[in-house]
Scaffold this motif. Structure first.
Motif, PDB file in Angstrom:
ATOM      1  N   HIS A  14     -10.253  -6.177  -4.298  1.00 19.88           N
ATOM      2  CA  HIS A  14      -9.652  -7.192  -3.430  1.00 19.88           C
ATOM      3  C   HIS A  14      -8.211  -6.817  -3.049  1.00 19.88           C
ATOM      4  O   HIS A  14      -7.334  -7.672  -2.991  1.00 19.88           O
ATOM      5  N   PHE A  15      -7.980  -5.540  -2.792  1.00 15.21           N
ATOM      6  CA  PHE A  15      -6.622  -5.087  -2.487  1.00 15.21           C
ATOM      7  C   PHE A  15      -6.102  -5.680  -1.177  1.00 15.21           C
ATOM      8  O   PHE A  15      -4.907  -5.706  -0.945  1.00 15.21           O
ATOM      9  N   ASP A  16      -7.007  -6.190  -0.334  1.00 13.04           N
ATOM     10  CA  ASP A  16      -6.565  -6.808   0.915  1.00 13.04           C
ATOM     11  C   ASP A  16      -5.726  -8.055   0.649  1.00 13.04           C
ATOM     12  O   ASP A  16      -4.978  -8.499   1.519  1.00 13.04           O
ATOM     13  N   ARG A  17      -5.775  -8.587  -0.548  1.00 10.75           N
ATOM     14  CA  ARG A  17      -4.947  -9.754  -0.889  1.00 10.75           C
ATOM     15  C   ARG A  17      -3.486  -9.388  -1.130  1.00 10.75           C
ATOM     16  O   ARG A  17      -2.641 -10.270  -1.283  1.00 10.75           O
ATOM     17  N   VAL A  18      -3.197  -8.116  -1.169  1.00 11.34           N
ATOM     18  CA  VAL A  18      -1.820  -7.674  -1.425  1.00 11.34           C
ATOM     19  C   VAL A  18      -0.873  -8.126  -0.308  1.00 11.34           C
ATOM     20  O   VAL A  18       0.311  -8.298  -0.536  1.00 11.34           O
ATOM     21  N   VAL A  19      -1.404  -8.363   0.888  1.00  9.30           N
ATOM     22  CA  VAL A  19      -0.543  -8.809   1.989  1.00  9.30           C
ATOM     23  C   VAL A  19       0.000 -10.209   1.757  1.00  9.30           C
ATOM     24  O   VAL A  19       0.967 -10.612   2.389  1.00  9.30           O
ATOM     25  N   HIS A  20      -0.578 -10.945   0.818  1.00  9.69           N
ATOM     26  CA  HIS A  20      -0.103 -12.293   0.507  1.00  9.69           C
ATOM     27  C   HIS A  20       0.959 -12.298  -0.582  1.00  9.69           C
ATOM     28  O   HIS A  20       1.439 -13.354  -0.971  1.00  9.69           O
ATOM     29  N   ARG A  21       1.311 -11.113  -1.049  1.00  8.39           N
ATOM     30  CA  ARG A  21       2.353 -10.995  -2.074  1.00  8.39           C
ATOM     31  C   ARG A  21       3.728 -11.224  -1.461  1.00  8.39           C
ATOM     32  O   ARG A  21       3.930 -11.103  -0.262  1.00  8.39           O
ATOM     33  N   ASP A  22       4.682 -11.481  -2.330  1.00 10.46           N
ATOM     34  CA  ASP A  22       6.072 -11.622  -1.927  1.00 10.46           C
ATOM     35  C   ASP A  22       6.533 -10.309  -1.292  1.00 10.46           C
ATOM     36  O   ASP A  22       6.365  -9.247  -1.892  1.00 10.46           O
ATOM     37  N   PRO A  23       7.097 -10.353  -0.067  1.00  3.74           N
ATOM     38  CA  PRO A  23       7.507  -9.111   0.596  1.00  3.74           C
ATOM     39  C   PRO A  23       8.555  -8.309  -0.169  1.00  3.74           C
ATOM     40  O   PRO A  23       8.716  -7.122   0.040  1.00  3.74           O
ATOM     41  N   THR A  24       9.264  -8.937  -1.094  1.00  3.43           N
ATOM     42  CA  THR A  24      10.237  -8.179  -1.889  1.00  3.43           C
ATOM     43  C   THR A  24       9.529  -7.380  -2.971  1.00  3.43           C
ATOM     44  O   THR A  24      10.149  -6.592  -3.653  1.00  3.43           O
ATOM     45  N   GLY A  25       8.208  -7.539  -3.101  1.00  4.14           N
ATOM     46  CA  GLY A  25       7.450  -6.818  -4.104  1.00  4.14           C
ATOM     47  C   GLY A  25       7.065  -5.418  -3.648  1.00  4.14           C
ATOM     48  O   GLY A  25       6.022  -4.906  -4.008  1.00  4.14           O
ATOM     49  N   ILE A  26       7.908  -4.786  -2.855  1.00  5.81           N
ATOM     50  CA  ILE A  26       7.635  -3.441  -2.343  1.00  5.81           C
ATOM     51  C   ILE A  26       7.627  -2.417  -3.477  1.00  5.81           C
ATOM     52  O   ILE A  26       7.149  -1.308  -3.311  1.00  5.81           O
ATOM     53  N   ASP A  27       8.118  -2.815  -4.649  1.00  4.40           N
ATOM     54  CA  ASP A  27       8.115  -1.917  -5.804  1.00  4.40           C
ATOM     55  C   ASP A  27       6.706  -1.471  -6.161  1.00  4.40           C
ATOM     56  O   ASP A  27       6.513  -0.377  -6.679  1.00  4.40           O
ATOM     57  N   LEU A  28       5.707  -2.301  -5.906  1.00  3.32           N
ATOM     58  CA  LEU A  28       4.324  -1.921  -6.176  1.00  3.32           C
ATOM     59  C   LEU A  28       3.971  -0.657  -5.411  1.00  3.32           C
ATOM     60  O   LEU A  28       3.449   0.293  -5.977  1.00  3.32           O
ATOM     61  N   PHE A  29       4.269  -0.623  -4.128  1.00  2.00           N
ATOM     62  CA  PHE A  29       3.937   0.530  -3.302  1.00  2.00           C
ATOM     63  C   PHE A  29       4.778   1.750  -3.678  1.00  2.00           C
ATOM     64  O   PHE A  29       4.292   2.869  -3.677  1.00  2.00           O
ATOM     65  N   ALA A  30       6.031   1.524  -4.008  1.00  2.00           N
ATOM     66  CA  ALA A  30       6.893   2.636  -4.421  1.00  2.00           C
ATOM     67  C   ALA A  30       6.388   3.241  -5.734  1.00  2.00           C
ATOM     68  O   ALA A  30       6.342   4.466  -5.886  1.00  2.00           O
ATOM     69  N   SER A  31       5.966   2.400  -6.655  1.00  2.00           N
ATOM     70  CA  SER A  31       5.446   2.892  -7.932  1.00  2.00           C
ATOM     71  C   SER A  31       4.144   3.654  -7.735  1.00  2.00           C
ATOM     72  O   SER A  31       3.939   4.706  -8.345  1.00  2.00           O
ATOM     73  N   LEU A  32       3.261   3.133  -6.890  1.00  2.00           N
ATOM     74  CA  LEU A  32       2.002   3.827  -6.621  1.00  2.00           C
ATOM     75  C   LEU A  32       2.249   5.197  -6.011  1.00  2.00           C
ATOM     76  O   LEU A  32       1.639   6.186  -6.403  1.00  2.00           O
ATOM     77  N   ARG A  33       3.165   5.263  -5.047  1.00  2.00           N
ATOM     78  CA  ARG A  33       3.471   6.542  -4.406  1.00  2.00           C
ATOM     79  C   ARG A  33       3.998   7.539  -5.424  1.00  2.00           C
ATOM     80  O   ARG A  33       3.599   8.696  -5.455  1.00  2.00           O
ATOM     81  N   ASP A  34       4.891   7.081  -6.285  1.00  2.00           N
ATOM     82  CA  ASP A  34       5.476   7.965  -7.288  1.00  2.00           C
ATOM     83  C   ASP A  34       4.405   8.508  -8.241  1.00  2.00           C
ATOM     84  O   ASP A  34       4.361   9.706  -8.525  1.00  2.00           O
ATOM     85  N   LEU A  35       3.537   7.628  -8.712  1.00  2.00           N
ATOM     86  CA  LEU A  35       2.503   8.054  -9.656  1.00  2.00           C
ATOM     87  C   LEU A  35       1.432   8.932  -9.007  1.00  2.00           C
ATOM     88  O   LEU A  35       0.917   9.855  -9.629  1.00  2.00           O
TER      89      LEU A  35
ATOM     90  N   THR B 108       4.096  12.123  -6.536  1.00  2.00           N
ATOM     91  CA  THR B 108       5.169  12.871  -7.183  1.00  2.00           C
ATOM     92  C   THR B 108       4.764  13.355  -8.577  1.00  2.00           C
ATOM     93  O   THR B 108       4.781  14.548  -8.859  1.00  2.00           O
ATOM     94  N   LYS B 109       4.392  12.433  -9.414  1.00  2.00           N
ATOM     95  CA  LYS B 109       4.039  12.795 -10.794  1.00  2.00           C
ATOM     96  C   LYS B 109       2.598  13.259 -10.930  1.00  2.00           C
ATOM     97  O   LYS B 109       2.252  13.905 -11.912  1.00  2.00           O
ATOM     98  N   ARG B 110       1.769  12.921  -9.950  1.00  2.00           N
ATOM     99  CA  ARG B 110       0.344  13.280  -9.946  1.00  2.00           C
ATOM    100  C   ARG B 110      -0.338  12.890 -11.257  1.00  2.00           C
ATOM    101  O   ARG B 110      -1.061  13.659 -11.865  1.00  2.00           O
ATOM    102  N   LYS B 111      -0.069  11.662 -11.693  1.00  2.00           N
ATOM    103  CA  LYS B 111      -0.644  11.164 -12.933  1.00  2.00           C
ATOM    104  C   LYS B 111      -1.610  10.011 -12.696  1.00  2.00           C
ATOM    105  O   LYS B 111      -2.063   9.379 -13.640  1.00  2.00           O
ATOM    106  N   LEU B 112      -1.912   9.724 -11.426  1.00  2.00           N
ATOM    107  CA  LEU B 112      -2.766   8.585 -11.131  1.00  2.00           C
ATOM    108  C   LEU B 112      -3.756   8.920 -10.021  1.00  2.00           C
ATOM    109  O   LEU B 112      -3.376   9.506  -9.000  1.00  2.00           O
ATOM    110  N   VAL B 113      -4.984   8.562 -10.260  1.00  2.00           N
ATOM    111  CA  VAL B 113      -6.012   8.589  -9.230  1.00  2.00           C
ATOM    112  C   VAL B 113      -6.395   7.136  -9.021  1.00  2.00           C
ATOM    113  O   VAL B 113      -6.779   6.446  -9.976  1.00  2.00           O
TER     114      VAL B 113
END
Length: 70
Positions: free
Chosen positions: A8-29, A32-37
């Motif tokens: 249900h990742f389409d529900r992410v658009v209903h999150r607080d817009p200041t929660g951009i840290d989620l996307f930054a963390s996903l990108r990093d993992l 950059t670190k290549r520790k997440l699939v």
């Protein structure tokens, strides 16, 4: 390496817009670190869910559309 599935990742658009840290963390993992699939299940295309002009939108993402029976 860690594997993570988001449902249900389409529900992410209903999150607080200041929660951009989620996307930054996903990108990093993922890139950059290549520790997440990650697998994202959504009723909307993944790129439509990303914040506009966000670095994650420039990630090499493999998209597979699975269509169920009506």
């Amino acid at each position: 390496m860690t594997r993570l599935a988001f449902i249900h990742f389409d529900r992410v658009v209903h999150r607080d817009p200041t929660g951009i840290d989620l996307f930054a963390s996903l990108r990093d993992l993922i890139m950059t670190k290549r520790k997440l699939v990650a697998v994202f299940q959504s009723r909307r295309p993944f790129v439509e869910l990303l914040p506009r002009d966000h670095p994650l939108s420039h990630v090499d993402i493999k998209t597979v559309e699975l269509v169920g029976e009506p």
